[in-house]
Scaffold this motif. Structure first.
Motif, PDB file in Angstrom:
ATOM      1  N   TRP A 187       0.624  -1.501   0.091  1.00  0.00           N
ATOM      2  CA  TRP A 187      -0.016  -0.119   0.553  1.00  0.00           C
ATOM      3  C   TRP A 187       0.909   1.562   0.084  1.00  0.00           C
ATOM      4  O   TRP A 187       1.899   1.063   0.130  1.00  0.00           O
ATOM      5  CB  TRP A 187      -1.124  -0.532   0.894  1.00  0.00           C
ATOM      6  CG  TRP A 187      -1.533   1.131   1.253  1.00  0.00           C
ATOM      7  CD1 TRP A 187      -2.850   1.271   0.388  1.00  0.00           C
ATOM      8  CD2 TRP A 187      -1.455   2.536   1.538  1.00  0.00           C
ATOM      9  NE1 TRP A 187      -3.650   2.742   1.203  1.00  0.00           N
ATOM     10  CE2 TRP A 187      -2.202   3.344   1.614  1.00  0.00           C
ATOM     11  CE3 TRP A 187      -0.501   2.706   2.747  1.00  0.00           C
ATOM     12  CZ2 TRP A 187      -2.830   4.611   2.572  1.00  0.00           C
ATOM     13  CZ3 TRP A 187      -0.419   3.945   2.796  1.00  0.00           C
ATOM     14  CH2 TRP A 187      -1.423   4.764   2.983  1.00  0.00           C
ATOM     15  N   THR A 188       0.359   2.354  -0.774  1.00  0.00           N
ATOM     16  CA  THR A 188       0.727   3.502  -0.875  1.00  0.00           C
ATOM     17  C   THR A 188      -0.120   4.434  -1.198  1.00  0.00           C
ATOM     18  O   THR A 188      -1.598   4.104  -1.586  1.00  0.00           O
ATOM     19  CB  THR A 188       2.659   3.565  -1.920  1.00  0.00           C
ATOM     20  OG1 THR A 188       1.614   3.467  -3.042  1.00  0.00           O
ATOM     21  CG2 THR A 188       3.488   2.224  -1.785  1.00  0.00           C
ATOM     22  N   PRO A 189       0.430   6.023  -0.442  1.00  0.00           N
ATOM     23  CA  PRO A 189      -0.210   6.885  -0.558  1.00  0.00           C
ATOM     24  C   PRO A 189      -1.151   6.892  -2.827  1.00  0.00           C
ATOM     25  O   PRO A 189      -2.785   6.900  -2.101  1.00  0.00           O
ATOM     26  CB  PRO A 189      -0.412   8.218  -0.057  1.00  0.00           C
ATOM     27  CG  PRO A 189       0.767   7.393   0.416  1.00  0.00           C
ATOM     28  CD  PRO A 189       1.148   6.324  -0.236  1.00  0.00           C
ATOM     29  N   ASP A 190      -0.174   7.359  -2.734  1.00  0.00           N
ATOM     30  CA  ASP A 190      -1.209   7.726  -4.243  1.00  0.00           C
ATOM     31  C   ASP A 190      -1.865   5.998  -4.888  1.00  0.00           C
ATOM     32  O   ASP A 190      -2.522   6.198  -5.936  1.00  0.00           O
ATOM     33  CB  ASP A 190       0.488   7.982  -5.336  1.00  0.00           C
ATOM     34  CG  ASP A 190       0.671   8.955  -5.038  1.00  0.00           C
ATOM     35  OD1 ASP A 190       0.042   9.506  -4.154  1.00  0.00           O
ATOM     36  OD2 ASP A 190       2.229   9.159  -5.262  1.00  0.00           O
ATOM     37  N   ASP A 191      -0.882   5.297  -4.928  1.00  0.00           N
ATOM     38  CA  ASP A 191      -2.067   3.790  -5.145  1.00  0.00           C
ATOM     39  C   ASP A 191      -2.814   2.772  -4.999  1.00  0.00           C
ATOM     40  O   ASP A 191      -3.180   2.086  -5.478  1.00  0.00           O
ATOM     41  CB  ASP A 191      -0.596   2.954  -6.032  1.00  0.00           C
ATOM     42  CG  ASP A 191       0.632   3.484  -6.805  1.00  0.00           C
ATOM     43  OD1 ASP A 191       0.032   4.254  -7.931  1.00  0.00           O
ATOM     44  OD2 ASP A 191       1.147   3.761  -7.469  1.00  0.00           O
ATOM     45  N   GLY A 192      -2.597   3.306  -3.403  1.00  0.00           N
ATOM     46  CA  GLY A 192      -3.144   2.522  -2.764  1.00  0.00           C
ATOM     47  C   GLY A 192      -2.536   0.852  -2.834  1.00  0.00           C
ATOM     48  O   GLY A 192      -2.477   0.759  -2.800  1.00  0.00           O
ATOM     49  N   HIS A 227      -1.882  -2.581  -3.721  1.00  0.00           N
ATOM     50  CA  HIS A 227      -1.506  -2.990  -5.478  1.00  0.00           C
ATOM     51  C   HIS A 227       0.103  -4.466  -4.914  1.00  0.00           C
ATOM     52  O   HIS A 227      -0.084  -4.352  -4.298  1.00  0.00           O
ATOM     53  CB  HIS A 227      -1.218  -1.849  -6.213  1.00  0.00           C
ATOM     54  CG  HIS A 227       0.113  -1.076  -5.553  1.00  0.00           C
ATOM     55  ND1 HIS A 227       0.183  -0.489  -4.652  1.00  0.00           N
ATOM     56  CD2 HIS A 227       1.334  -1.521  -6.207  1.00  0.00           C
ATOM     57  CE1 HIS A 227       1.121  -0.364  -4.156  1.00  0.00           C
ATOM     58  NE2 HIS A 227       2.185  -0.691  -5.026  1.00  0.00           N
ATOM     59  N   ASP A 253       8.035   2.235   4.963  1.00  0.00           N
ATOM     60  CA  ASP A 253       8.776   3.279   4.461  1.00  0.00           C
ATOM     61  C   ASP A 253      10.138   3.550   5.664  1.00  0.00           C
ATOM     62  O   ASP A 253      10.008   3.197   7.015  1.00  0.00           O
ATOM     63  CB  ASP A 253       8.217   4.502   5.039  1.00  0.00           C
ATOM     64  CG  ASP A 253       7.180   4.607   5.929  1.00  0.00           C
ATOM     65  OD1 ASP A 253       6.567   4.140   6.988  1.00  0.00           O
ATOM     66  OD2 ASP A 253       6.857   5.785   6.262  1.00  0.00           O
ATOM     67  N   GLU A 286       3.958   5.862   5.086  1.00  0.00           N
ATOM     68  CA  GLU A 286       3.436   6.182   3.228  1.00  0.00           C
ATOM     69  C   GLU A 286       3.771   5.249   2.657  1.00  0.00           C
ATOM     70  O   GLU A 286       3.394   5.014   1.584  1.00  0.00           O
ATOM     71  CB  GLU A 286       4.311   7.128   3.775  1.00  0.00           C
ATOM     72  CG  GLU A 286       3.840   8.265   3.987  1.00  0.00           C
ATOM     73  CD  GLU A 286       4.187   9.656   3.478  1.00  0.00           C
ATOM     74  OE1 GLU A 286       5.502   9.331   2.797  1.00  0.00           O
ATOM     75  OE2 GLU A 286       4.103  10.768   4.244  1.00  0.00           O
ATOM     76  N   ARG A 287       4.092   4.232   3.319  1.00  0.00           N
ATOM     77  CA  ARG A 287       4.537   2.392   2.425  1.00  0.00           C
ATOM     78  C   ARG A 287       4.272   1.658   4.411  1.00  0.00           C
ATOM     79  O   ARG A 287       4.927   1.042   4.442  1.00  0.00           O
ATOM     80  CB  ARG A 287       6.056   2.244   1.577  1.00  0.00           C
ATOM     81  CG  ARG A 287       6.185   1.638   0.557  1.00  0.00           C
ATOM     82  CD  ARG A 287       7.599   1.589   0.553  1.00  0.00           C
ATOM     83  NE  ARG A 287       7.443   0.451  -1.070  1.00  0.00           N
ATOM     84  CZ  ARG A 287       8.075  -1.051   0.007  1.00  0.00           C
ATOM     85  NH1 ARG A 287       8.364  -1.625   0.775  1.00  0.00           N
ATOM     86  NH2 ARG A 287       8.273  -1.713  -1.305  1.00  0.00           N
TER      87      ARG A 287
END
Length: 349
Positions: free
Chosen positions: A28-33, A35, A137, A146-147
């Motif tokens: 998970w990352t903020p931009d890609d949710g 994945h 992260d 954030e990761r």
């Protein structure tokens, strides 16, 4: 793993010692949710020394089992409740919630990949599943991740306690508490368990199997959890007592026992239970049985309690009739020997 080596492990797996050949994972990352969902080989993580979880313990986990039925099929037991509790834990630890469908599909696909690892129905063993996520992260500073890495491990499992159905003895700690109002006691956060290890050592030093936590130090107060398990008491008047939710974990087995209880002539009561009440009613015989419940422990009879300057048994100090009947019913449903009247089972294979 070669079949011969796997068979030797399945014959005596212990608990938490061995793992299957694969693991499920996602990122998970903020931009890609969420994945990168995949089933891949079991392999180590490579972490930078500055990885956030190593410093701030931002992580959560779950625990559930897959069961082989007599016809060879494989089933999960109430996994939706684990998925929802995992989401509650994530919110409390400021981690991203994993969609319930992703949680369930990941479990199922991992089990399908490692089907030979699911023990035979006749063995009384199961495949233990450990979903978890952590802040991955690289950042030293107290902020939300954030990761985030999500992973599911699996491994064959036998009984949690060697004493099993014979009954365990609990040490009532007057020195350590497990949780407080507004804290993390109601979620599956690793820090709760790390903080419990000193109390567990204390219990072992007093010849006990596990800890019985109170809501305060000093040797008096209300009963909370027993280590990794929820506490239940049966009274001579047909009540099934268990501490109310709030600072304790909302266990799947706990909810299962409360739902099944009326079928055994028991009236569930979720309320505060003081140590004073337990001692008094064990002494006068109005508390007749005690047991602990959890995914790993299933239903484990409690033979007695010890604390600073006292020790007492419950009933005869041997597993109670209703305790064993409830245990047999829960295991019967899980392993496909008893009818699932509540729709709790979810087929995987």
């Amino acid at each position: 793993m070669p079949a011969k080596e796997r068979a030797a492990i399945l014959a005596a797996p212990g608990f938490g010692r061995y793992f299957t050949d694969h693991m499920a994972s996602a990122l998970w990352t903020p931009d890609d949710g969420w994945h990168g969902r995949r089933i891949g080989p079991l392999e180590p993580f490579t972490l930078h020394p500055g990885t956030a979880v190593l410093h701030y313990a931002q992580e959560i986990f779950e625990g559930l089992k897959a069961y082989r039925h007599p016809d060879g099929s494989v089933w999960l037991f109430r996994p939706e409740l684990n998925a929802r509790r995992f989401a509650r834990s994530a919110r409390r630890l400021a981690l991203p919630s994993l969609p319930e469908e992703d949680f369930l599909v990941g479990l199922a696909e991992l089990i399908r990949a490692d089907e030979p690892w699911v023990p035979a129905n006749s063995s009384g063993k199961s495949l233990y599943l450990r979903p978890f996520m952590f802040a991955s992260d690289v950042f030293i500073g107290a902020r939300s991740a954030e990761r985030v890495v999500y992973t599911v491990l699996a491994g064959p499992a036998g009984p949690l306690f060697a004493s099993g159905q014979d009954g365990v003895t609990l040490w009532v700690s007057s020195r350590y508490t497990r949780a407080a109002e507004g804290g993390t006691g109601h979620v599956k956060y690793g820090g709760n368990y790390a903080a419990s290890l000193a109390a567990q050592i204390e219990a072992q030093q007093h010849g006990c199997d596990q800890v019985m936590y109170l809501d305060r130090t000093g040797g008096e107060g209300d009963l909370e959890e027993s280590g990794t398990m929820n506490l239940f008491l049966i009274t001579s008047g047909g009540e099934l007592l268990t501490p109310a939710l709030g600072t304790i974990l909302e266990g799947v087995t706990r909810d299962t026992v409360l739902t099944l209880a009326p079928g055994f002539g028991l009236t569930p009561a979720e309320r505060p239970i003081s140590l004073r009440e337990l001692r008094s009613r064990a002494a006068d015989g109005s508390i007749t049985e005690a047991f602990a419940a959890g995914t790993a422990a299933v239903i484990t009879p409690i033979a007695g309690f010890k604390g600073d300057g006292y020790a007492f048994t419950v009933g005869s100090g041997t597993p109670g009739k209703l305790t064993l009947a409830l245990r047999e019913q829960v295991l019967g449903i899980q392993y496909g020997h008893a009818e699932d009247r509540h729709g709790w089972l979810r087929r995987v294979l």
